[in-house]
Scaffold this active site. Structure first.
Site, mmCIF file in Angstrom:
data_model
loop_
_atom_site.group_PDB
_atom_site.id
_atom_site.type_symbol
_atom_site.label_atom_id
_atom_site.label_comp_id
_atom_site.label_asym_id
_atom_site.label_seq_id
_atom_site.Cartn_x
_atom_site.Cartn_y
_atom_site.Cartn_z
ATOM 1 N N CYS A 2 0.846 -1.186 0.000
ATOM 2 C CA CYS A 2 0.000 0.000 0.000
ATOM 3 C C CYS A 2 0.888 1.245 0.000
ATOM 4 O O CYS A 2 1.991 1.237 0.521
ATOM 5 C CB CYS A 2 -0.935 0.099 1.207
ATOM 6 S SG CYS A 2 -1.991 -1.329 1.394
ATOM 7 N N ARG A 27 2.943 0.222 -5.448
ATOM 8 C CA ARG A 27 2.880 -0.456 -4.156
ATOM 9 C C ARG A 27 1.564 -1.202 -3.949
ATOM 10 O O ARG A 27 1.384 -1.928 -2.966
ATOM 11 C CB ARG A 27 3.045 0.559 -3.018
ATOM 12 C CG ARG A 27 4.354 1.289 -3.049
ATOM 13 C CD ARG A 27 4.407 2.336 -1.972
ATOM 14 N NE ARG A 27 4.432 1.749 -0.641
ATOM 15 C CZ ARG A 27 5.521 1.337 -0.024
ATOM 16 N NH1 ARG A 27 6.690 1.463 -0.608
ATOM 17 N NH2 ARG A 27 5.455 0.814 1.186
ATOM 18 N N TRP A 74 -3.090 -2.461 -1.584
ATOM 19 C CA TRP A 74 -2.810 -3.847 -1.967
ATOM 20 C C TRP A 74 -3.447 -4.673 -0.858
ATOM 21 O O TRP A 74 -2.989 -4.650 0.284
ATOM 22 C CB TRP A 74 -1.304 -4.082 -2.047
ATOM 23 C CG TRP A 74 -0.935 -5.433 -2.559
ATOM 24 C CD1 TRP A 74 -0.882 -5.825 -3.864
ATOM 25 C CD2 TRP A 74 -0.539 -6.567 -1.786
ATOM 26 N NE1 TRP A 74 -0.480 -7.133 -3.949
ATOM 27 C CE2 TRP A 74 -0.268 -7.618 -2.701
ATOM 28 C CE3 TRP A 74 -0.394 -6.818 -0.420
ATOM 29 C CZ2 TRP A 74 0.153 -8.877 -2.285
ATOM 30 C CZ3 TRP A 74 0.020 -8.077 -0.018
ATOM 31 C CH2 TRP A 74 0.287 -9.088 -0.939
ATOM 32 N N ASN A 98 -0.726 1.609 5.965
ATOM 33 C CA ASN A 98 0.053 0.609 5.252
ATOM 34 C C ASN A 98 0.630 -0.317 6.324
ATOM 35 O O ASN A 98 1.248 0.165 7.261
ATOM 36 C CB ASN A 98 1.166 1.342 4.477
ATOM 37 C CG ASN A 98 2.283 0.427 3.991
ATOM 38 O OD1 ASN A 98 3.411 0.844 3.840
ATOM 39 N ND2 ASN A 98 1.973 -0.812 3.726
ATOM 40 N N GLY A 99 0.391 -1.636 6.189
ATOM 41 C CA GLY A 99 0.906 -2.580 7.183
ATOM 42 C C GLY A 99 -0.175 -3.559 7.590
ATOM 43 O O GLY A 99 -1.202 -3.681 6.911
ATOM 44 N N GLU A 479 15.921 -16.027 -12.915
ATOM 45 C CA GLU A 479 15.489 -14.638 -13.053
ATOM 46 C C GLU A 479 14.736 -14.427 -14.376
ATOM 47 O O GLU A 479 13.709 -13.745 -14.412
ATOM 48 C CB GLU A 479 16.714 -13.711 -12.939
ATOM 49 C CG GLU A 479 16.454 -12.237 -13.205
ATOM 50 C CD GLU A 479 15.429 -11.588 -12.269
ATOM 51 O OE1 GLU A 479 15.026 -12.206 -11.278
ATOM 52 O OE2 GLU A 479 15.014 -10.454 -12.566
ATOM 53 N N LYS A 483 10.903 -13.108 -14.545
ATOM 54 C CA LYS A 483 10.495 -11.906 -15.301
ATOM 55 C C LYS A 483 9.322 -12.246 -16.200
ATOM 56 O O LYS A 483 8.346 -11.519 -16.269
ATOM 57 C CB LYS A 483 11.636 -11.368 -16.170
ATOM 58 C CG LYS A 483 12.650 -10.433 -15.640
ATOM 59 C CD LYS A 483 12.233 -9.214 -14.921
ATOM 60 C CE LYS A 483 11.773 -9.483 -13.526
ATOM 61 N NZ LYS A 483 12.602 -9.227 -12.410
ATOM 62 N N GLU A 486 5.985 -13.063 -14.117
ATOM 63 C CA GLU A 486 5.326 -12.000 -13.356
ATOM 64 C C GLU A 486 4.630 -10.961 -14.228
ATOM 65 O O GLU A 486 3.652 -10.373 -13.813
ATOM 66 C CB GLU A 486 6.240 -11.361 -12.303
ATOM 67 C CG GLU A 486 7.394 -10.576 -12.784
ATOM 68 C CD GLU A 486 8.244 -10.040 -11.622
ATOM 69 O OE1 GLU A 486 7.761 -9.906 -10.497
ATOM 70 O OE2 GLU A 486 9.426 -9.742 -11.874
ATOM 71 N N HIS A 502 17.091 -35.208 -14.943
ATOM 72 C CA HIS A 502 16.571 -35.811 -13.706
ATOM 73 C C HIS A 502 15.071 -35.576 -13.542
ATOM 74 O O HIS A 502 14.535 -35.747 -12.462
ATOM 75 C CB HIS A 502 17.342 -35.260 -12.502
ATOM 76 C CG HIS A 502 18.793 -35.589 -12.531
ATOM 77 N ND1 HIS A 502 19.272 -36.870 -12.365
ATOM 78 C CD2 HIS A 502 19.885 -34.817 -12.771
ATOM 79 C CE1 HIS A 502 20.586 -36.868 -12.477
ATOM 80 N NE2 HIS A 502 20.984 -35.628 -12.735
ATOM 81 N N LYS A 601 5.135 -3.774 -5.685
ATOM 82 C CA LYS A 601 6.579 -3.638 -5.813
ATOM 83 C C LYS A 601 7.301 -3.926 -4.506
ATOM 84 O O LYS A 601 8.306 -4.608 -4.474
ATOM 85 C CB LYS A 601 6.913 -2.220 -6.279
ATOM 86 C CG LYS A 601 8.377 -1.924 -6.319
ATOM 87 C CD LYS A 601 8.848 -1.715 -7.725
ATOM 88 C CE LYS A 601 10.349 -1.693 -7.835
ATOM 89 N NZ LYS A 601 10.857 -2.855 -8.555
HETATM 90 O O1 M6R Z 1 12.825 -4.597 -2.653
HETATM 91 P P1 M6R Z 1 13.350 -5.998 -2.654
HETATM 92 O O2 M6R Z 1 14.543 -6.151 -3.542
HETATM 93 O O3 M6R Z 1 13.625 -6.515 -1.281
HETATM 94 O O4 M6R Z 1 12.187 -6.875 -3.283
HETATM 95 C C1 M6R Z 1 12.288 -8.272 -3.328
HETATM 96 C C2 M6R Z 1 11.211 -8.856 -4.206
HETATM 97 O O5 M6R Z 1 9.946 -8.582 -3.698
HETATM 98 C C3 M6R Z 1 11.291 -8.355 -5.655
HETATM 99 O O6 M6R Z 1 12.550 -8.600 -6.201
HETATM 100 C C4 M6R Z 1 10.215 -9.045 -6.523
HETATM 101 O O7 M6R Z 1 10.523 -10.404 -6.659
HETATM 102 C C5 M6R Z 1 10.076 -8.365 -7.875
HETATM 103 N N1 M6R Z 1 8.707 -8.404 -8.291
HETATM 104 C C6 M6R Z 1 10.868 -9.016 -8.948
HETATM 105 O O8 M6R Z 1 10.683 -8.466 -10.203
#
Ligand code: M6R
Length: 606
Positions: A2, A27, A74, A98-99, A479, A483, A486, A502, A601
């Site tokens: 949030c 956020r 969120w 937020n929290g 990674e 990408k 997501e 395997h 994010k």
């Molecule tokens: O701010 P941070 O690097 O701690 O965030 C970690 C993850 O939440 C962040 O990398 C997330 O996996 C992203 N959506 C990746 O693109």
């Protein structure tokens, strides 16, 4: 998660709040709302869905004021709906939060028993009731917030507005970020830096346990007991333009293209090319006593951490373990005084990473961090921080933060090797020179973005993808897959290529494209073998290979070439085309790249 924002001053608060919320939408974006102070009392506008819906609502029922608070949500407690959208209002008090309030059910029962009527399913509504009751009993808004936060367990950054104190906003923070932007006779308060930049670049980063009162240009900070607290003002060197899209369709694309600059800024000032030395300011940790390194992180930052293992073990001969922060804290890792923990986080606010850091400190470890946001919680929790200079990363899918984290790990390992004498001077000089060439090499890859876009048009209709890599590029397979999934919602898995036989190889058929990461390194012949295996089972292959490669083309359907570099830097170069590929596949599919479903994010809740 949030995003929260508050403003008090002479501008139109509605404009400032909407523009701030737009910067914070990364956020969370399942609903949004604002509450502003009018002569007749607080007026509320809330809307389910993206911020645009709230803007439309305000266009239909216009509003203007000089003090107000806003929120982009969120969902944690209660589904996305207008009723659950913040601000929550109770008898002349409005609250955004937020929290997570962990004891909200107990408090809710207690409040209900004494006549409170709840209008939402959120935990936040507890706060509007508690604060409203305290003001009704005669407490000023700041003391009412103080009394409320003492009753709740959990995490919060909250803002409160009361009709009894029209020009004032009270904020409180515990384990969620909150920044006060100090202007001329005006103040803005927000969850993150980009939201304040249109008003001011002077910021105060609140600490856990701070309560702030803002009225016009006046800022007063106290602790939960009411004692005055002194917090320093910092000048932010990010410009408002850095937090804008600058002509790109999405922040993600802009941030992909910013990588040559971001990587350069991250190593600039840390390397003395002529002397062949790495230089860190204020690093006074005794590395000779470090017997083991733990690198902890989440998501993309965890993938960076995984590459760190290869570099630290090779450059400094220190056993290096990598853990997901969310796992580390719930087991009993062998961490003690001779352990150096490196926590990596773009935001510096990821709840799991912060909790793992606290656990490592409790066990006596020295903890340093790699972080992109100055004065974030992580930088305050750790003994020393390597600041990456990616600049504000707004795209939900992390791109430039990742490649700058890879740069930071490389530099740290070089520095450790230099200090411990595990790398000789000539080798360090060579490795520094290779690093300095990386930004230009990223530019070369970005020059082929149109070619990768054309590939995306051919591959976007597949339902599943496999990414394979070996050695230091195995984490890059993870990674690349993350990408893609997501932002395009295509099911994608990353595997260490040697593991294919395997089990995962059973998945290969003509419907399963495989992205094979095969730059020229010691594992290259094995990667060719893995590509043969896929080819024989009719899977299509997109291979990422080094310039000048002639062998891979006989096995691969499509090739993406990257410039030749040191093996330790290939992760940076391989990552870039995989980001571009994921981006264009998502665009072809028509998914919402800016606001991928279910994601936020910054994950400031467990
Ligand atoms: O701010 P941070 O690097 O701690 O965030 C970690 C993850 O939440 C962040 O990398 C997330 O996996 C992203 N959506 C990746 O693109």
């Amino acid at each position: 998660m949030c995003g929260i924002v508050g403003y008090t001053g002479s501008r139109d608060a509605v404009d400032v709040l909407l523009s701030g919320l737009q910067k914070l939408e990364y956020r969370g974006y399942d609903s949004a709302g604002i509450a502003v102070m009018k002569d007749a009392g607080i007026e509320l506008r809330r809307s389910v869905g993206k911020l645009n819906n709230l803007t439309m609502e305000i266009l239909k029922r216009p509003l203007s004021a000089h003090t107000g608070i806003g929120h982009t949500r969120w969902a944690t407690h209660g589904r996305p709906s207008e009723q659950n959208a913040h601000p929550h209002m109770e008898g002349g008090v409005a609250v955004v939060h937020n929290g997570i309030i962990e004891n909200y059910l107990v408090l809710k029962d207690e409040l209900k028993a004494s006549g409170a009527v709840f209008k939402s399913e959120t935990d936040t509504e507890i706060l509007s009731h508690l604060i409203q009751r305290a003001t009704a009993e005669g407490l000023c808004l700041a003391d009412a917030v103080r009394s409320a936060v003492k009753r709740i367990k959990g995490t919060f950054a909250l803002l409160a507005l009361s009709e009894k104190e029209p020009g004032t906003i009270i904020g409180a923070r515990l384990e969620c970020p909150m920044i006060v932007g100090v202007g001329e006779n005006e103040t803005i308060i927000s969850s993150d830096i980009p939201a304040i930049l249109d008003v001011t670049r002077k910021a105060i980063f609140l600490h856990d346990g701070d309560i702030v009162s803002i009225t016009g240009g006046e800022v007063e900070i106290t602790d939960f007991e009411g004692h005055a607290v002194d917090r320093k003002e910092t000048n932010i060197n990010w410009s408002p333009v850095m937090a804008e899209k600058g002509g790109y369709r999405h922040f993600m694309l802009k941030e992909i293209f910013e990588q040559p600059r971001a990587v350069t800024d991250t190593f600039r000032g840390q390397v003395l090319e002529e002397k062949g030395e790495v230089f860190f300011d204020g690093f006074d940790i005794d590395l000779s006593s470090v017997k083991r390194i733990y690198i902890i992180a989440c998501g993309t930052s965890w993938h960076a951490a995984l590459t760190g293992k290869y570099i630290f073990e090779d450059f400094c001969s220190i056993p290096t373990e990598v853990d997901l922060a969310s796992e580390f804290r719930y087991r009993n890792p062998l961490v003690g005084e001779s352990t150096l923990v490196i926590a990596i986080s773009q935001s510096g606010e990821t709840a799991d990473t912060l909790a793992a850091v606290k656990e490592a400190k409790r066990k006596g470890a020295t903890v340093i961090s790699i972080c992109n946001v100055m004065e974030s919680s992580l930088t305050r929790e750790t003994d020393w921080t390597f600041m990456t200079h990616a600049g504000p990363e707004i795209g939900v899918a992390s791109t430039k933060a990742f490649t700058t984290q890879l740069t930071a790990l490389y530099l740290l390992a070089l520095y450790f090797g230099q200090t411990l004498g595990t790398l000789d001077a000539g080798r360090i000089k060579e490795l520094i020179q290779e690093l300095i060439k990386i930004p230009k090499k990223i530019e070369t890859i970005l020059d082929s973005a149109d070619y990768i876009e054309a590939l995306a048009r051919r591959y976007f209709h597949y339902r599943d993808f496999i990414y394979i890599g070996r050695g230091i590029n195995f984490p890059i397979a993870l990674e690349g897959a993350l990408k893609l999934k997501e932002i395009s919602y295509i099911h994608a898995e990353g595997y260490a290529a040697g593991e294919m036989k395997h089990g995962p190889i059973a998945l290969i058929d003509e419907e399963m494209p495989v992205v094979a990461i095969a730059p020229r390194d010691a594992t290259y012949p094995k990667m060719l073998g893995n590509m043969e295996e896929v080819h024989a089972r009719l899977g299509s292959i997109i291979a990422v290979v080094s310039e000048g490669d002639t062998e891979a083309s006989t096995r691969a359907d499509d090739l993406i070439t990257i410039p030749v570099t040191s093996v330790y830097l290939t992760p940076i170069l391989v990552t870039v085309p995989l980001q571009v590929l994921a981006y264009h596949i998502a665009v072809q599919k028509g998914t919402d790249v800016a606001q991928p479903r279910n994601l936020a994010k910054s994950v400031t809740v467990e």
